[in-house]
Scaffold this motif. Structure first.
Motif, PDB file in Angstrom:
ATOM      1  N   GLU A  17       0.870  -1.187   0.000  1.00 21.75           N
ATOM      2  CA  GLU A  17       0.000   0.000   0.000  1.00 21.75           C
ATOM      3  C   GLU A  17       0.900   1.227   0.000  1.00 21.75           C
ATOM      4  O   GLU A  17       1.929   1.228   0.670  1.00 21.75           O
ATOM      5  N   ASP A  20       0.660   6.148   3.956  1.00 24.97           N
ATOM      6  CA  ASP A  20      -0.367   7.122   4.347  1.00 24.97           C
ATOM      7  C   ASP A  20       0.363   8.270   5.072  1.00 24.97           C
ATOM      8  O   ASP A  20       0.692   8.156   6.251  1.00 24.97           O
ATOM      9  N   TYR A  21       0.632   9.340   4.323  1.00 21.74           N
ATOM     10  CA  TYR A  21       1.467  10.411   4.881  1.00 21.74           C
ATOM     11  C   TYR A  21       0.768  11.181   6.001  1.00 21.74           C
ATOM     12  O   TYR A  21       1.426  11.795   6.828  1.00 21.74           O
ATOM     13  N   GLN A  22      -0.564  11.171   6.009  1.00 18.92           N
ATOM     14  CA  GLN A  22      -1.242  11.809   7.144  1.00 18.92           C
ATOM     15  C   GLN A  22      -0.898  11.049   8.435  1.00 18.92           C
ATOM     16  O   GLN A  22      -0.722  11.654   9.495  1.00 18.92           O
ATOM     17  N   LYS A  23      -0.755   9.721   8.316  1.00 18.61           N
ATOM     18  CA  LYS A  23      -0.378   8.935   9.503  1.00 18.61           C
ATOM     19  C   LYS A  23       1.038   9.298   9.946  1.00 18.61           C
ATOM     20  O   LYS A  23       1.329   9.366  11.135  1.00 18.61           O
ATOM     21  N   TYR A 285      -0.115  17.123  -1.025  1.00 22.29           N
ATOM     22  CA  TYR A 285      -0.832  16.880   0.229  1.00 22.29           C
ATOM     23  C   TYR A 285      -1.077  18.166   1.000  1.00 22.29           C
ATOM     24  O   TYR A 285      -0.236  19.072   0.999  1.00 22.29           O
TER      25      TYR A 285
END
Ligand code: HEM
Length: 292
Positions: A17, A20-23, A285
């Protein structure tokens, strides 16, 4: 002869996957506050790491910048300007352990974005795509500004080489609302503003609103505010008030915080992207602050 055996795809071989850069952002945000460190926040030193990793870009030589994270290696880590930044790199390794796929350049610049946003600054657009380079990619020493130089021309020489103009230089300097100088790192001492863990336009309001006098002390030449003697300015900061063209922007940003936030967000995105070759369709982002 061709095999007729069915191809068994191991779960481990499935394409991963995308990160997930927000994570990752949230994981950085979670290690910014610490009441036992400095003024209670690693935000300022994270931002300084991101800036020093990026500000080595040379528009003519087309090298340096945030792409290869060369401050991991001894030569650049040892540049005088980078004293103390090992503290930020080490703390961010906790996030690297959680998300080993992220490159160091992406991690450090994302930490700069998280610092700005978590401390109340503007949303800063960010793209992934930096790769980990080799020691041979290291930039030479001397590409970052010298705080002791009181002339606007020095700041121009340094920032023009990165591709910035006068307005962008003044906007970027507003970052000095955050953090402080440390005697054991730069030799200078003290914070610029009374709220060093909140991103505001106070660098400009303090610079224009107070009387600054040379501090009499056993250290490099710096300025202190005459009244409280609790705030400081570097010779390079004072140049922003003295130089006519720079001062014009200092006055604008002191009066108009929204304009400062808008211009800072653009300039700092440009700074963090210096020297990086992004994919044509690289996603832009905008991270959600954790305290929003
Ligand atoms: C003429 C340009 C600049 C000069 C001469 C300069 C110089 C300095 C110096 C001497 C320190 C103190 C370091 C220490 O002792 O820990 C410092 C801290 C800092 N600088 Fe700058 N700087 C410049 C531009 C910038 C820019 C463009 C940014 C970010 C966009 C920035 C962000 C910071 C931050 C956040 C700190 C506080 C670090 C901490 O609290 O640990 N500076 N700067």
């Amino acid at each position: 002869m061709e095999s007729t055996l069915p191809v068994v795809v191991d779960a481990a071989e499935k394409p991963k996957e995308p990160l997930d850069y927000q994570k990752v952002y949230n994981a950085i945000a979670a290690i910014i506050e610490d009441e036992n460190y400095d003024d209670g926040s690693y935000g300022p030193v994270f931002l300084r790491l991101a800036w020093h990793a990026s500000g080595t870009y040379d528009i003519n030589a087309k090298d340096g910048g945030s792409n290869f994270a060369t401050m991991r290696f001894k030569p650049e880590a040892g540049h005088g300007a980078n004293a103390g930044l090992g503290i930020a790199r080490e703390r961010l390794n906790r996030v690297k352990d959680q998300f080993p796929e992220i490159s160091y350049g992406d991690l450090w610049t994302l930490a700069g974005v998280a610092a700005i946003q978590e401390l109340g600054g503007p949303i800063v657009k960010w793209r992934a795509g930096r790769i980990d380079g080799e020691e041979s990619h290291s930039p030479p020493d001397g590409r970052l500004p010298d705080a002791a130089r009181p002339d606007g021309q020095h700041s121009r020489d340094i920032f023009y080489k990165m591709g910035f103009n006068d307005q962008e230089i003044v906007a970027l300097l507003g970052a000095h609302a955050l953090g402080r100088c440390h005697k054991d790192r730069s030799g200078f001492d003290g914070p610029w503003t009374a709220s060093p863990t909140v991103f505001t336009n106070a660098f400009y309001t303090e610079l224009l609103g107070r009387k600054w006098v040379e501090r009499k002390w056993n250290g490099p030449k710096q300025f202190e505010d005459k009244e409280s003697k609790s705030l400081m300015m570097l010779p390079a900061d004072m140049a922003m008030a003295k130089d006519k063209e720079f001062r014009k922007w200092v006055e604008i940003y002191a009066k108009d915080s929204d304009k400062f936030f808008e211009d800072f967000a653009k300039a700092v995105q440009k700074l963090f992207e210096l020297g990086v070759k992004f994919e044509d369709n690289a996603k832009v982002y905008e991270f959600k602050p954790t305290n929003a």
